[in-house]
Design a protein around this motif. Structure first.
Motif: not given
Length: 171
Positions: A88, A90, A96-99
């Motif tokens: 992930k 950040d 904003d956050h993505h995995e």
């Protein structure tokens, strides 16, 4: 009776015990000398393997500063499976956050493409190269050390770095 026991022991070992041969070349002299100093070499090797296996299970976090968005945190979570991990990212300033699932070293560009799509800028092509390769080669593949990456990055010309960025990021 002792003969039957030794035959049974030999049969068991043949079926269940595995051994490996490790070769030390002259360039490995320091490693060999260190290894020979261990009282129980067999246990030492098993302990190193267990420690490596355990270290692959723990989450690893890498934080780096961007040119415009503050810190980015990249975390490897979960176990390595077939040399892939879940990750992930950040971005501190935007939240904003993505995995990603099943990321391997060869697909780290996806993470950095996402960061750049979110507006993250890098101080230079060298900074982008170092951060991407740290995640790929130090955190995931474990094929290089941070010192090796720094040395290699220092040897690269600005033109080489520009070509690398254009190739991987279609810029």
């Amino acid at each position: 009776m002792a003969d039957a026991r030794s035959k049974a022991t030999e049969k068991y070992r043949k079926a269940n015990v595995k051994s490996f041969n490790v070769k030390f070349f002259p360039s490995d002299a320091e490693v060999l000398e260190y290894f020979q100093g261990k009282a129980n070499r067999n246990q030492y090797i098993k302990d190193l393997i267990r420690k490596d296996m355990e270290s692959r299970k723990r989450p690893k976090t890498y934080v780096f500063e961007t040119a415009n968005e503050g810190d980015v945190t990249i975390t490897i979570s979960g176990e390595y499976v077939d040399w892939c991990v879940d990750m992930k990212a950040d971005i501190s300033s935007t939240g904003d956050h993505h995995e990603w699932t099943e990321i391997d070293g060869g697909s780290v560009e996806e993470i950095f493409e996402w960061l750049m799509d979110k507006g993250v800028e890098f101080e230079s092509d060298r900074s982008l190269w170092l951060n991407l390769n740290y995640v790929e080669q130090v955190m995931i593949d474990r094929s290089k050390t941070e010192e090796q990456l720094l040395d290699y990055a220092a040897s690269m010309t600005d033109e080489e770095l520009k070509k690398w960025r254009e190739f991987y990021f279609d810029i």
